[in-house]
Write an enzyme that holds these catalytic residues in place. Structure first.
Site, mmCIF file in Angstrom:
data_model
loop_
_atom_site.group_PDB
_atom_site.id
_atom_site.type_symbol
_atom_site.label_atom_id
_atom_site.label_comp_id
_atom_site.label_asym_id
_atom_site.label_seq_id
_atom_site.Cartn_x
_atom_site.Cartn_y
_atom_site.Cartn_z
ATOM 1 N N GLY A 92 52.193 101.921 39.133
ATOM 2 C CA GLY A 92 51.102 100.866 39.326
ATOM 3 C C GLY A 92 49.979 101.240 40.097
ATOM 4 O O GLY A 92 49.611 102.465 40.042
ATOM 5 N N ILE A 93 49.198 100.286 40.452
ATOM 6 C CA ILE A 93 47.824 100.630 40.925
ATOM 7 C C ILE A 93 47.812 100.343 42.646
ATOM 8 O O ILE A 93 48.610 99.431 43.326
ATOM 9 C CB ILE A 93 46.889 99.675 40.596
ATOM 10 C CG1 ILE A 93 45.451 100.273 40.953
ATOM 11 C CG2 ILE A 93 46.898 98.215 40.812
ATOM 12 C CD1 ILE A 93 44.418 99.530 40.305
ATOM 13 N N GLY A 94 47.253 101.350 43.384
ATOM 14 C CA GLY A 94 46.953 100.942 45.057
ATOM 15 C C GLY A 94 47.457 102.197 45.633
ATOM 16 O O GLY A 94 48.039 103.204 45.565
ATOM 17 N N ILE A 107 50.318 102.248 47.632
ATOM 18 C CA ILE A 107 51.832 102.738 47.543
ATOM 19 C C ILE A 107 51.973 103.616 46.378
ATOM 20 O O ILE A 107 52.624 104.702 46.529
ATOM 21 C CB ILE A 107 52.720 101.538 47.744
ATOM 22 C CG1 ILE A 107 52.505 100.835 48.953
ATOM 23 C CG2 ILE A 107 54.078 101.915 47.374
ATOM 24 C CD1 ILE A 107 53.303 99.387 48.998
ATOM 25 N N GLU A 160 51.837 101.782 31.950
ATOM 26 C CA GLU A 160 50.949 100.809 31.449
ATOM 27 C C GLU A 160 49.437 101.409 31.768
ATOM 28 O O GLU A 160 48.567 101.102 31.127
ATOM 29 C CB GLU A 160 50.871 99.531 31.906
ATOM 30 C CG GLU A 160 51.000 99.298 33.239
ATOM 31 C CD GLU A 160 50.988 97.755 33.831
ATOM 32 O OE1 GLU A 160 51.388 97.074 32.772
ATOM 33 O OE2 GLU A 160 50.658 97.458 34.878
ATOM 34 N N GLY A 176 51.951 94.137 33.492
ATOM 35 C CA GLY A 176 52.860 94.513 32.879
ATOM 36 C C GLY A 176 54.195 94.805 33.819
ATOM 37 O O GLY A 176 55.416 95.282 33.431
#
Length: 443
Positions: A220-222, A224, A243, A341
Site C-alpha cells: 500500500g501507501i505510506g 509502513i 494496485e 483495494g
C-alpha cells in the site's frame, strides 16, 4: 484516416474544453498524476453558465476552490471514490461526498452506475501524454478503468502533458475516441516521500519475517509499506501484482530483489493498476515494457490475485478491535481516505496457495480528546465505537502486525484472537484491553 489531421480538428483551447460542460453533467476523472489539473482549475468558469455539475474523482490530489467554497453551491458538487487528505473538510462542509466502493468497481461504467444515474451525460477527462504517430495517447500512470470509461462516456476530453511517462497495458486512448484535446500546464503531481521512522522499521522487520523468497507482493501507501520494502533487501525472486506501484517496489526491482521470475500469472512483468511516486519512479516507467498498468477489474479481482503463488498483500489500518475488525478509512463517520483495494487484495492474497494477507498498524496514535487535547491511545481496542466504518471483516483478517509482533488470526477463535491482539498491543494498554475482553465476553 490521417491522425494528425484529426488531432488538429479536435484540438481546442482550455476555455473551449470547459465550455463543453453542460448543466447536470457528471465529470469522471482520476487523481494522482492522471489528474487533469488545468481542466479542473478551469471549471471555476462554470459559475453563471452551468448548474448542478458533479465531479467524481479518485485519490483527489489538489485542493481546488470548489471543494470548500460555498459560492459554488448549485454549480459544482464533488464526489470521490477515495478521498485526498483535504476532502474530509468538504464532507463536513457539505460540498463533497464519498462513494463507498471497491477499487475494481470505481468507474467501471454502465454496469455499476446504471441504477442511480442512467440519464445523465457522462464526461471523462484525463491527463495524457502527447499523441504518438499511430494516433494513440498514453494515460501514463493510470490504468484503472480507462478503457471502460472511454467506451461508456458520452464525451471524452484529454489534457496533454508532455512530462508524463508513456506506459504499457490498458493505458491508451486513440484520437478517434477523444472528442476534444487541449494543452495542459505540463506540471506533474508526485507523491511526497515519507521516510519510515524507527517504529515503521520495526513493523517492517516483523512483516519481512512473514515474506518468503518467491512471493508476489502488493504494498500500500505510506511509511509502513516503505519500511517493508527496505526490510526486504535480502529476499530473492520477488514479484509484483499490486494496485499501486510505489517507490519502494521500484527500488527493490533496481536492487535485483524483484525480478518477477517466479510469478504464476503475468510472469516476468510488474503489474499494477496505477502508479504514484517520485520522478525517479516515473522515469523508470517511461517506455518500460516490464511494467504493465492493467485495468483495475483484473488487477484487483480477488480470483485473479489468488492465482499468484505465495501472494502477499500488505495494507495498513487505523484501528483494529479484539475480534479482528479493521477500520482503515474513516474516523467515526468522517471519511479520510477510502477502502480502495484493501479488502480485494486481502481476500485474494489469503486465498492464494501459500499466500498471506497482512494488516499493519502502529500500536498507538495521538488522538484529540473531548477537550481538544491530544493524547496517546491504543490503536487496538476492545470494540470499535458505535458508527465506526469497518473496512475489513474479521473473517477476512489474516495477520495483524505492530511494532510489538505478529498476531496470526486465520482460524483463531474470538478468545484466541483477543489474546493474540493484546499480545501485540502497546504494553501500557494490555491490562486495560484484557479487562475489555472480559467485559465483552471475548475471553
Amino acid at each position: 484516416m490521417n491522425v494528425q489531421e484529426l488531432l488538429q480538428q479536435k484540438t481546442v483551447a482550455l476555455e473551449e474544453a470547459v465550455a463543453l460542460i453542460e448543466s447536470n453533467d457528471y465529470i469522471y476523472t482520476y487523481g494522482a498524476s492522471g489528474e487533469p489539473q488545468t481542466f479542473l482549475s478551469g471549471l471555476a468558469a462554470l459559475r453563471g453558465k452551468a448548474e448542478n455539475v458533479t465531479i467524481v474523482n479518485f485519490l483527489n490530489s489538489l485542493p481546488y476552490d470548489y471543494y470548500l467554497d460555498e459560492s459554488y453551491r448549485g454549480v459544482l458538487y464533488n464526489e470521490s471514490c477515495f478521498f485526498g487528505r483535504f476532502c474530509k473538510d468538504g464532507q463536513i462542509a457539505g460540498t463533497t461526498s464519498y462513494v463507498p466502493t471497491h477499487l475494481r468497481h470505481s468507474f467501471t461504467g454502465k454496469e455499476y452506475y446504471h441504477s442511480i444515474r442512467p440519464a445523465v451525460r457522462k464526461v471523462f477527462v484525463l491527463s495524457v501524454t502527447p499523441m504518438d504517430k499511430h494516433g494513440y495517447f498514453s494515460t501514463s500512470t493510470v490504468g484503472m478503468s480507462v478503457r471502460n470509461m472511454v467506451k461508456w462516456a458520452d464525451l471524452v476530453i484529454v489534457e496533454v502533458n508532455e512530462n508524463l511517462p508513456r506506459t504499457f497495458g490498458d493505458t491508451y486512448i486513440h484520437i478517434t475516441e477523444a472528442d476534444a484535446v487541449f494543452q495542459g500546464n505540463n506540471k506533474v503531481i508526485y507523491l511526497p516521500g515519507k521516510a519510515p521512522d524507527e517504529t515503521d522499521m520495526a513493523i517492517g522487520a516483523n512483516i519481512a519475517e512473514l515474506i518468503e523468497d518467491g512471493s508476489t507482493l502488493q504494498l500500500g501507501i505510506g511509511g509502513i509499506p516503505n519500511a517493508v520494502a527496505l526490510s526486504l533487501k535480502d529476499k530473492k525472486d520477488l514479484g509484483v501484482h499490486t494496485e499501486m506501484l510505489n517507490d519502494g517496489l521500484v527500488q527493490l526491482y533496481k536492487a535485483g530483489v524483484i525480478n518477477n521470475s517466479r510469478k504464476t500469472i503475468y510472469k516476468d512483468k510488474m503489474v499494477t493498476t496505477f502508479t504514484f511516486g517520485s520522478k525517479e519512479t516515473y522515469d523508470f516507467l517511461d517506455d518500460n515494457p516490464g511494467v504493465l498498468h492493467i485495468q483495475t477489474e483484473d488487477a484487483n479481482n480477488p480470483d485473479i490475485i489468488a492465482q499468484n503463488y505465495k501472494m502477499v498483500s500488505v495494507n495498513t489500518t487505523l484501528q483494529v478491535d479484539l475480534m479482528g475488525q479493521c477500520a482503515s478509512e474513516a474516523v467515526g463517520t468522517i471519511q479520510i481516505s477510502g477502502i480502495g483495494g484493501q479488502s480485494e487484495t486481502a481476500v485474494g492474497a489469503k486465498a492464494s496457495p501459500g499466500g498471506k494477507s497482512i494488516i499493519a498498524l502502529r500500536s498507538t496514535a495521538m488522538v484529540k480528546n473531548k477537550n481538544g487535547e491530544r493524547e496517546r491511545r491504543s490503536t487496538i481496542v476492545g470494540v470499535h465505537p458505535a458508527g465506526t466504518i469497518i473496512s475489513l471483516l474479521r473473517s477476512d483478517t489474516d495477520y495483524v502486525v505492530t511494532e510489538y509482533g505478529v498476531a496470526p488470526l486465520r482460524g483463531a477463535s474470538l478468545a484466541e484472537r483477543a489474546k493474540l491482539l493484546i499480545g501485540i498491543a502497546h504494553p501500557d494498554f494490555r491490562a486495560e484491553l484484557l479487562d475489555e475482553a472480559r467485559k465483552y465476553h471475548l475471553v
